[in-house]
Design a protein around this motif. Sequence first.
Motif, PDB file in Angstrom:
ATOM      1  N   ILE A 199       7.533   0.520  -2.033  1.00 57.54           N
ATOM      2  CA  ILE A 199       6.484   0.845  -1.074  1.00 57.54           C
ATOM      3  C   ILE A 199       6.143  -0.394  -0.262  1.00 57.54           C
ATOM      4  O   ILE A 199       6.436  -1.522  -0.664  1.00 57.54           O
ATOM      5  N   SER A 200       5.537  -0.172   0.858  1.00 57.27           N
ATOM      6  CA  SER A 200       5.173  -1.300   1.721  1.00 57.27           C
ATOM      7  C   SER A 200       4.011  -2.066   1.097  1.00 57.27           C
ATOM      8  O   SER A 200       3.225  -1.510   0.324  1.00 57.27           O
ATOM      9  N   GLU A 224      -8.027   1.204  -4.108  1.00 50.68           N
ATOM     10  CA  GLU A 224      -8.507   2.501  -4.586  1.00 50.68           C
ATOM     11  C   GLU A 224      -8.728   2.478  -6.098  1.00 50.68           C
ATOM     12  O   GLU A 224      -9.749   2.955  -6.599  1.00 50.68           O
ATOM     13  N   GLU A 249      -3.507  -0.658  -0.583  1.00 46.59           N
ATOM     14  CA  GLU A 249      -4.405   0.508  -0.540  1.00 46.59           C
ATOM     15  C   GLU A 249      -4.568   1.122  -1.934  1.00 46.59           C
ATOM     16  O   GLU A 249      -5.679   1.464  -2.339  1.00 46.59           O
ATOM     17  N   LYS A 250      -3.453   1.269  -2.659  1.00 43.96           N
ATOM     18  CA  LYS A 250      -3.518   1.820  -4.016  1.00 43.96           C
ATOM     19  C   LYS A 250      -4.321   0.907  -4.938  1.00 43.96           C
ATOM     20  O   LYS A 250      -5.097   1.368  -5.766  1.00 43.96           O
ATOM     21  N   ASP A 304       1.173   1.141  -8.946  1.00 41.87           N
ATOM     22  CA  ASP A 304       1.512   1.616  -7.604  1.00 41.87           C
ATOM     23  C   ASP A 304       2.674   2.617  -7.637  1.00 41.87           C
ATOM     24  O   ASP A 304       3.081   3.131  -6.623  1.00 41.87           O
ATOM     25  N   ASP A 311       1.312  -2.930   2.508  1.00 44.83           N
ATOM     26  CA  ASP A 311       0.059  -2.295   2.938  1.00 44.83           C
ATOM     27  C   ASP A 311      -0.294  -1.094   2.054  1.00 44.83           C
ATOM     28  O   ASP A 311      -1.445  -0.924   1.659  1.00 44.83           O
ATOM     29  N   ASP A 312       0.715  -0.254   1.755  1.00 45.17           N
ATOM     30  CA  ASP A 312       0.467   0.912   0.893  1.00 45.17           C
ATOM     31  C   ASP A 312       0.090   0.471  -0.524  1.00 45.17           C
ATOM     32  O   ASP A 312      -0.766   1.079  -1.162  1.00 45.17           O
ATOM     33  N   ALA A 313       0.743  -0.576  -1.003  1.00 44.38           N
ATOM     34  CA  ALA A 313       0.432  -1.088  -2.340  1.00 44.38           C
ATOM     35  C   ALA A 313      -1.008  -1.565  -2.410  1.00 44.38           C
ATOM     36  O   ALA A 313      -1.750  -1.226  -3.335  1.00 44.38           O
TER      37      ALA A 313
END
Length: 101
Positions: A52-53, A63, A59-60, A74, A55-57
Amino acid sequence: VSVIVPAWVKTNILVIDADKIQYPPKLLKDFGKEKLDTAYTTLMDTIAEGAISPDDAVEKYIEGIEKNQLYVFDADFYLELLKVKGEDPKQYENFLVEGLL
């Protein structure tokens, strides 16, 4: 406190020249360098495809921290893989060897 457990994030941390890898002698004897290099390359390609990117990591991770989770993964598969490793290290080793070679 949350523990972030990253799996595969698209970074250059895993970029290793295959010629510089020092395989354990038993693996070299059992499979040979060419087969191990092929397995390594296949593994790295698969990891890169499923990573995953950053940025996505992040975000996880945010969260999970906001939800007050102790462990923040992740990738769902990673938790399952760690369960196998903890329950039966030999099965985990076999999974890695059979899955890669």
